[in-house]
Design an enzyme around this catalytic site. Structure first.
Site, short mmCIF file in Angstrom:
data_model
loop_
_atom_site.label_atom_id
_atom_site.label_comp_id
_atom_site.label_asym_id
_atom_site.label_seq_id
_atom_site.Cartn_x
_atom_site.Cartn_y
_atom_site.Cartn_z
N CYS A 91 9.01 2.05 11.49
CA CYS A 91 8.19 0.93 11.00
C CYS A 91 8.98 -0.33 10.71
CB CYS A 91 7.48 1.29 9.70
SG CYS A 91 7.16 2.99 9.43
N ARG B 193 -6.32 3.69 10.14
CA ARG B 193 -5.95 2.30 10.44
C ARG B 193 -6.32 1.88 11.87
NH1 ARG B 193 -1.79 0.71 6.89
NH2 ARG B 193 -2.19 1.71 4.89
N LEU C 177 0.84 -1.20 0.00
CA LEU C 177 0.00 0.00 0.00
C LEU C 177 0.88 1.25 0.00
CD1 LEU C 177 -2.34 -1.16 2.91
CD2 LEU C 177 -2.87 -1.19 0.45
N ASP D 90 3.93 -2.62 12.74
CA ASP D 90 2.48 -2.50 12.79
C ASP D 90 1.73 -3.67 13.43
OD1 ASP D 90 2.33 0.11 11.73
OD2 ASP D 90 2.89 -0.69 9.78
N HIS E 131 0.18 7.32 9.95
CA HIS E 131 0.13 6.87 11.34
C HIS E 131 0.59 8.02 12.24
CE1 HIS E 131 0.89 2.65 9.63
NE2 HIS E 131 -0.22 2.51 10.33
C1 CIR Z 1 1.19 0.60 4.77
O1 CIR Z 1 0.54 1.43 4.12
O2 CIR Z 1 0.68 -0.09 5.65
C2 CIR Z 1 2.64 0.43 4.46
N1 CIR Z 1 2.87 0.62 3.06
C3 CIR Z 1 3.46 1.40 5.26
C4 CIR Z 1 3.39 1.14 6.74
C5 CIR Z 1 4.27 2.05 7.52
N2 CIR Z 1 4.25 1.67 8.89
C6 CIR Z 1 4.37 2.52 9.89
O3 CIR Z 1 4.40 3.74 9.69
N3 CIR Z 1 4.38 2.01 11.11
#
Ligand code: CIR
Length: 257
Positions: free
Chosen positions: A252, A132, A19, A67, A165
Site C-alpha cells: 500500500c 471498497r 481508517l 489505492d 483488500h
Molecule cells: C484504509 O483503511 O483505507 C487505510 N487505513 C489502509 C489502506 C491500506 N491500503 C491497501 O491495503 N492498499
C-alpha cells in the site's frame, strides 16, 4: 517485470486519524516516519527512483498511495476509492501521474475501486470485490485492462474476515507463484498457480512485494521468512508496525512502475 520508479507519500501528523479496523493501538507519528524512510531506502536499494510526495493533511490515509491509482506500462488508471474519506486523494495523484503518463482511464460512479484490491500476475489481473471495490468498479477496470491487452477475473472477498483488500491476503511473486492466506488457499480462481500458504498466525505477512528480484516482507514473521528463503527468494524484511496499526502494509505504501 522490472520496475524503475515508485511514488510514495510521507505520513502526515494526523496519520492516526485514518481508517482502521486493527485493534493494535494508535500509531506513533515519529516511528511511522522512521519506518517510512526505511521503506523508501529499501525501494531505492532495489533500484527504484522515488517521487516523494509531502504529507497531505486533508487525507490522513493518503500515505497508502497504492489505492488511488493502478499503473500499467502504457497507461494509468485513476480509481474511485470506496472509502468516502479517501475519495479526494485521486486529485493530487492524477496531477503527479501527469508527469509520467499521457494516457489515463478513470473509474466512474457508481463504480468504486481501490488499488489494494488489484493483484497483477503477469498479464492477468485478479480484482477483489470488497467493501471498497464494487462489481461495477471491477467491471470498468476489466474493460480498461482488456483495452490494454490484459485479462482479469474477480475474487469476492467480502465474506473473509480480516481482509480489507484482496492484497491483504495475496501476493504474486512471478513464475506462476502466489502467496495466499489460508482462507484463500483453496479458492478455485488460483488452482492453476503454484501456491505458498501463509501460516494463519502470520497472516499479515501475506502482503509482500517483489521488486526487481527482491521480496520485501514485513519484519517479525519468522516462519514466512524461512519459507521464502528455503524456496530461494531473496527477502528484505522491513518494520512496518505503525502502518499495520492502520490496516496498511508494504504494497500500500508505494506505486511501482
Ligand atoms: C484504509 O483503511 O483505507 C487505510 N487505513 C489502509 C489502506 C491500506 N491500503 C491497501 O491495503 N492498499
Amino acid at each position: 517485470m522490472n520496475f524503475k520508479n515508485a511514488i510514495v507519500r510521507q505520513p502526515g501528523k494526523n496519520f492516526s486519524q485514518g481508517l482502521t479496523t486493527a485493534n493494535l493501538g494508535s500509531p506513533d507519528e515519529l516511528l511511522a516516519l522512521e519506518q517510512h524512510a526505511a521503506y523508501c531506502r529499501a525501494l531505492q536499494d532495489c533500484g527504484l527512483k522515488l517521487a516523494t510526495l509531502g504529507p497531505d493533511l486533508n487525507y490522513p490515509d493518503s500515505t497508502f498511495v497504492e489505492d488511488p491509482a493502478i499503473l500499467l506500462p502504457t497507461a494509468a488508471i485513476i480509481t474511485r476509492p470506496g472509502a468516502a474519506s479517501r475519495a479526494g486523494e485521486v486529485v493530487s495523484m492524477r496531477r503527479e501521474l501527469g508527469r509520467f503518463y499521457s494516457k489515463f482511464y478513470e473509474i466512474t460512479s457508481p463504480g468504486t475501486l481501490e488499488g489494494g484490491d488489484i493483484c497483477k500476475a503477469d498479464n492477468h489481473f485478479f480484482i477483489g470485490i470488497s467493501n471498497r471495490t464494487n462489481e461495477e468498479g471491477a467491471r470498468q477496470l476489466s474493460e480498461f485492462l482488456a483495452q490494454e491487452g490484459y485479462t482479469s477475473s474477480m475474487v469476492d472477498i467480502r465474506n473473509i474476515p480480516g481482509i480489507l483488500h484482496l492484497k491483504t491476503g495475496i501476493a504474486y511473486l512471478g513464475n506462476h507463484t502466489l502467496i495466499l492466506v489460508e482462507r484463500l488457499r483453496d479458492h478455485p480462481m488460483f488452482k492453476d498457480y503454484r501456491t505458498i500458504s501463509v501460516d494463519p498466525q502470520e497472516n499479515y505477512a501475506a502482503n509482500c512485494i517483489l521488486i526487481n528480484g527482491r521480496v520485501l516482507i514485513a519484519k517479525g514473521f519468522p516462519k514466512f521468512q524461512s519459507q521464502l528463503e528455503a524456496l530461494g527468494y531473496n527477502t528484505l524484511p522491513l518494520e512496518v508496525s505503525e502502518f499495520e496499526k492502520m490496516d496498511g502494509g508494504l504494497s500500500c505504501l508505494s506505486l511501482r512502475f
